[in-house]
Motif scaffolding. Structure first.
Motif, PDB file in Angstrom:
ATOM      1  N   GLN B   6       0.814  -1.295   0.020  1.00 20.43           N
ATOM      2  CA  GLN B   6       0.013  -0.175  -0.085  1.00 20.43           C
ATOM      3  C   GLN B   6       1.081   1.226   0.001  1.00 20.43           C
ATOM      4  O   GLN B   6       1.884   1.444   0.834  1.00 20.43           O
ATOM      5  N   THR B  20      -5.779   9.360  -3.915  1.00 25.05           N
ATOM      6  CA  THR B  20      -5.953   7.821  -4.189  1.00 25.05           C
ATOM      7  C   THR B  20      -5.110   6.978  -3.335  1.00 25.05           C
ATOM      8  O   THR B  20      -3.925   7.295  -3.427  1.00 25.05           O
ATOM      9  N   LEU B  21      -5.525   6.117  -2.751  1.00 27.99           N
ATOM     10  CA  LEU B  21      -4.594   5.123  -1.929  1.00 27.99           C
ATOM     11  C   LEU B  21      -4.359   4.048  -2.996  1.00 27.99           C
ATOM     12  O   LEU B  21      -5.355   3.351  -3.368  1.00 27.99           O
ATOM     13  N   GLN B  22      -3.181   3.616  -3.128  1.00 29.74           N
ATOM     14  CA  GLN B  22      -2.701   2.601  -4.028  1.00 29.74           C
ATOM     15  C   GLN B  22      -2.817   1.237  -3.354  1.00 29.74           C
ATOM     16  O   GLN B  22      -2.144   1.074  -2.180  1.00 29.74           O
ATOM     17  N   CYS B  23      -3.042   0.388  -4.011  1.00 32.83           N
ATOM     18  CA  CYS B  23      -2.727  -0.804  -3.553  1.00 32.83           C
ATOM     19  C   CYS B  23      -2.408  -2.126  -4.322  1.00 32.83           C
ATOM     20  O   CYS B  23      -3.159  -2.119  -5.543  1.00 32.83           O
ATOM     21  N   THR B  24      -1.382  -2.910  -4.441  1.00 32.43           N
ATOM     22  CA  THR B  24      -1.093  -3.932  -5.335  1.00 32.43           C
ATOM     23  C   THR B  24      -0.721  -5.098  -4.575  1.00 32.43           C
ATOM     24  O   THR B  24       0.089  -4.994  -3.540  1.00 32.43           O
ATOM     25  N   TRP B  34     -10.744  -3.653   0.488  1.00 28.91           N
ATOM     26  CA  TRP B  34     -10.298  -2.392   1.582  1.00 28.91           C
ATOM     27  C   TRP B  34     -11.220  -2.163   2.658  1.00 28.91           C
ATOM     28  O   TRP B  34     -12.438  -2.332   2.673  1.00 28.91           O
ATOM     29  N   VAL B  66     -13.815   2.659  -5.986  1.00 24.60           N
ATOM     30  CA  VAL B  66     -12.636   1.824  -6.466  1.00 24.60           C
ATOM     31  C   VAL B  66     -12.678   1.379  -7.850  1.00 24.60           C
ATOM     32  O   VAL B  66     -13.799   1.829  -8.472  1.00 24.60           O
ATOM     33  N   ASP B  73      -3.914  -4.760  -8.988  1.00 29.28           N
ATOM     34  CA  ASP B  73      -4.073  -3.543  -8.446  1.00 29.28           C
ATOM     35  C   ASP B  73      -5.665  -3.274  -8.007  1.00 29.28           C
ATOM     36  O   ASP B  73      -6.463  -3.585  -8.701  1.00 29.28           O
ATOM     37  N   PRO B  75      -7.118   0.261  -6.497  1.00 25.98           N
ATOM     38  CA  PRO B  75      -6.923   1.530  -5.796  1.00 25.98           C
ATOM     39  C   PRO B  75      -8.168   1.909  -5.068  1.00 25.98           C
ATOM     40  O   PRO B  75      -9.578   1.621  -5.541  1.00 25.98           O
ATOM     41  N   ARG B  77     -10.314   5.461  -3.994  1.00 25.41           N
ATOM     42  CA  ARG B  77     -10.386   6.833  -4.164  1.00 25.41           C
ATOM     43  C   ARG B  77     -11.468   7.486  -3.140  1.00 25.41           C
ATOM     44  O   ARG B  77     -12.494   7.153  -3.168  1.00 25.41           O
ATOM     45  N   CYS B  91      -5.340  -2.277   2.816  1.00 27.57           N
ATOM     46  CA  CYS B  91      -5.847  -3.342   1.767  1.00 27.57           C
ATOM     47  C   CYS B  91      -5.418  -4.716   1.959  1.00 27.57           C
ATOM     48  O   CYS B  91      -4.533  -5.020   2.928  1.00 27.57           O
TER      49      CYS B  91
END
Lengths: 112, 110
Positions: B6, B20-24, B34, B66, B73, B75, B77, B91
């Protein structure tokens, strides 16, 4: 709908003493039950889980939990705690799908 | 194996800003989630996804959006940040019934 109730928000205990963290759940379907541990400023990590079979499940660091269907409980126990066990513990329930519901958490504080 | 990653770890937003929080995740998990964590409230599910192109609302979706264009991915928002969105966001992805969490994103809205 599923729900999880953790009966204690905080549990202080002395080092080497036994501890029990209580968890009750409600669900209308078969469930899977979990305990997760969260150390400060970290994400949650799986501690142990019950999916089926033996109702007593154990973790690698000495915790155990027993699934009691008649009492709808999944209490977490450890016979002798260490300072390093200080953390927040979350009970969780999942149905046969993929959505997991968490309890509010129990903060275990181990004192020297 | 990085697991669930994250970004950012910490962020301060002003009311009305968006981010935006990123998640991969690199585990090829189909299910992603989330959650937000508030003191004494445990984790509440915001949104989840069962695969690329499929998302659905969780317990507390209001104020968030989302997307899931790829398996990796997911993300999250926030369009118009509000003080009530001050929280820690996690995440996660699942394999079977075991959830793998990221390390969290601390968000403060002032």
């Amino acid at each position: 709908a599923q729900s999880v109730t953790q009966l204690d928000s905080q549990v202080p205990v002395f080092e080497e003493a036994p501890v029990e963290l209580r968890c009750n759940y409600s669900s209308s379907v078969s469930v899977y039950l979990f305990w997760y541990v969260q150390y400060p400023n970290q994400g949650l990590q799986l501690l142990l889980k019950y999916l089926s079979g033996s109702t007593l499940v154990e973790s690698i660091n000495g915790f155990e939990a027993e699934f009691n269907k008649s009492q709808t409980s999944f209490h977490l126990r450890k016979p002798s705690v260490h300072i390093s066990d200080t953390a927040e513990y979350f009970c969780a329930v999942s149905d046969e799908g993929f959505k997991t519901i968490f309890g509010a958490g129990t903060r275990l504080f181990v004192k020297a | 194996n990085a697991g669930v990653t994250q970004t950012p770890k910490f962020r301060i937003l002003k009311i009305g800003q968006s981010m935006t929080l990123q998640c991969t995740q690199d585990m090829n998990h189909n299910y992603m989630y989330w959650y937000r964590q508030d003191p004494g409230m445990g984790l509440k599910l915001i949104y989840y996804s069962v695969g690329a192109g499929i998302t659905d609302k969780g317990e507390v979706p209001n104020g968030y959006n989302v997307s899931r264009s790829t398996t990796e991915d997911f993300p999250l928002r926030l369009e118009l940040a509000a003080p009530s969105q001050t929280s820690v966001y996690f995440c996660a992805s699942t394999l079977g019934n075991t959830i793998y969490f990221g390390e969290g994103s601390w968000l403060t809205v002032v």
